[in-house]
Motif scaffolding. Structure first.
Motif, PDB file in Angstrom:
ATOM      1  N   LEU A  30       0.544  -1.736   0.132  1.00 37.51           N
ATOM      2  CA  LEU A  30       0.007   0.017   0.221  1.00 37.51           C
ATOM      3  C   LEU A  30       0.687   1.262   0.121  1.00 37.51           C
ATOM      4  O   LEU A  30       0.661   2.129  -0.963  1.00 37.51           O
ATOM      5  N   ILE A  80      -9.907   0.372   2.821  1.00 36.56           N
ATOM      6  CA  ILE A  80      -9.339   0.125   1.390  1.00 36.56           C
ATOM      7  C   ILE A  80      -9.945  -1.244   1.423  1.00 36.56           C
ATOM      8  O   ILE A  80      -9.522  -2.062   1.987  1.00 36.56           O
ATOM      9  N   ILE A  82      -9.051  -3.748  -1.314  1.00 36.73           N
ATOM     10  CA  ILE A  82      -7.632  -4.368  -2.737  1.00 36.73           C
ATOM     11  C   ILE A  82      -7.839  -5.797  -3.929  1.00 36.73           C
ATOM     12  O   ILE A  82      -8.737  -6.663  -3.169  1.00 36.73           O
ATOM     13  N   ILE A 123      -8.581  -0.692  -5.217  1.00 37.63           N
ATOM     14  CA  ILE A 123      -7.749  -0.372  -5.684  1.00 37.63           C
ATOM     15  C   ILE A 123      -8.360  -2.424  -6.264  1.00 37.63           C
ATOM     16  O   ILE A 123      -7.780  -3.199  -5.388  1.00 37.63           O
ATOM     17  N   ASN A 124      -8.076  -2.409  -7.413  1.00 37.21           N
ATOM     18  CA  ASN A 124      -7.732  -3.048  -8.932  1.00 37.21           C
ATOM     19  C   ASN A 124      -6.247  -3.500  -8.185  1.00 37.21           C
ATOM     20  O   ASN A 124      -5.527  -2.549  -9.527  1.00 37.21           O
ATOM     21  N   ILE A 125      -6.370  -4.324  -8.640  1.00 32.60           N
ATOM     22  CA  ILE A 125      -4.355  -5.690  -9.267  1.00 32.60           C
ATOM     23  C   ILE A 125      -4.871  -6.013 -10.356  1.00 32.60           C
ATOM     24  O   ILE A 125      -5.543  -7.186 -10.380  1.00 32.60           O
TER      25      ILE A 125
END
Length: 319
Positions: A30, A80, A82, A123-125
């Motif tokens: 992060l 958050i 993810i 948050i998109n990985i």
């Protein structure tokens, strides 16, 4: 593909980042993300995290459930989520919006002013490229607008939201395309290293990351423990399966309880209505009968008076 060659698979990703034993991995990931794309609501390095329930339960009939990958509250005040995405998902933006909306609307805000709403960051990985119109840009920040309703998004990785023109800092979306990051990112930046680790299928590349890097040495040890025996993988998979089953059963119980409560409430309402109607009918009937009796009594009295009058009239004629 071997699941261990695809480190963005659900089980391993959650094992690595949704785990109190490995919070330092989460902090490192992060912090390097927010170093590359700073947000106005993240004002200090992340040193504290609380892992929250990943299952966002429904509260009304017909609501859609949401099951998050890594749901955490950092530094006590920022939510958050993810998400790891292995394949192209054309609904990724709408899905992120849905998750953010649920994380915003389910906060415990009773009695609090709205300026105490906790910021939500999704948050998109992404293992695959999702934004072909941006061939060289590997980070996209979206979802925040200024007062002229212009999207503040990164066409280049150096563009970040301007705090002075933000309409709100309570909701942000970050999309990181891992393969692009590996190709175009600074190889010495920790974000590039993390994206390399999570997306690479080459063991030599992974081993190079761990040279003189304590964090990635520990990551490889954690990975080794995870995939060293099938029991660890089976244990985690069993946990996930059991958790999902419990969540599903809880939803079923909740639905059945709601249906039962609804039926009971309907029956009670019907019984109360019928009792009220019966009471009203009885009252109206009694009042009507009383009025009829009163009218009959007055009629009888009138007949008596008429008879008396006729009798007096007859007596008068006889005289």
């Amino acid at each position: 593909m071997d699941k261990f060659k695809n480190r963005l698979n659900d089980a391993y990703f959650k094992y690595l980042f949704f785990n109190y034993n490995f919070l330092h991995f989460l902090f490192d990931l992060l912090n390097c993300i927010f170093e590359k794309c700073p947000l106005p609501c993240v004002t200090e390095k992340i040193t504290k995290a609380t892992l929250e329930d990943r299952e966002l339960l429904t509260y009304h009939e017909g609501e859609k459930t949401a099951r998050l990958d890594v749901n955490t509250i950092i530094n006590d005040n920022i939510i958050i989520d993810i998400e790891a995405q292995c394949k192209v998902d054309k609904t990724i933006v709408n899905r992120s919006l849905f998750y953010a909306s649920r994380l915003l609307s389910t906060q415990q805000m009773e009695g609090k002013p709205y300026d105490q709403v906790q910021p939500v960051i999704i948050i998109n990985i992404l293992k695959e490229n999702h934004f072909p119109d941006k061939p060289n840009d590997y980070i996209t920040i979206s979802g925040t607008t200024d007062i002229t309703n212009n999207i503040i998004a990164s066409d280049t990785v150096t563009t970040t939201p301007n705090p002075q023109t933000l309409l709100t800092d309570k909701q942000h979306f970050i999309f990181i395309e891992a393969c692009k990051c590996v190709k175009f990112g600074d190889p010495n930046h920790r974000l590039t290293k993390w994206m390399t680790y999570l997306s690479s299928t080459t063991d030599d590349v992974i081993q190079d990351l761990a040279k003189n890097d304590k964090i990635f040495q520990q990551v490889l040890e954690a990975e080794k423990a995870f995939r060293g025996t099938t029991s660890k993988m089976s244990e985690y998979s069993f946990y996930e399966s059991a958790r999902n089953k419990i969540a599903f059963e809880a939803m079923q119980v909740k639905a059945e309880a709601k249906a039962e409560a609804k039926a009971e409430a309907k029956a009670e309402a019907k019984a109360e209505a019928e009792a009220e109607v019966a009471e009203t009918v009885a009252k109206v009937t009694a009042e009507a009968e009383a009025k009829v009796a009163e009218a009959e009594a007055r009629a009888a009295e009138a007949e008596t008076k008429t008879a008396e009058a006729e009798a007096r009239a007859a007596e008068a004629e006889a005289k």
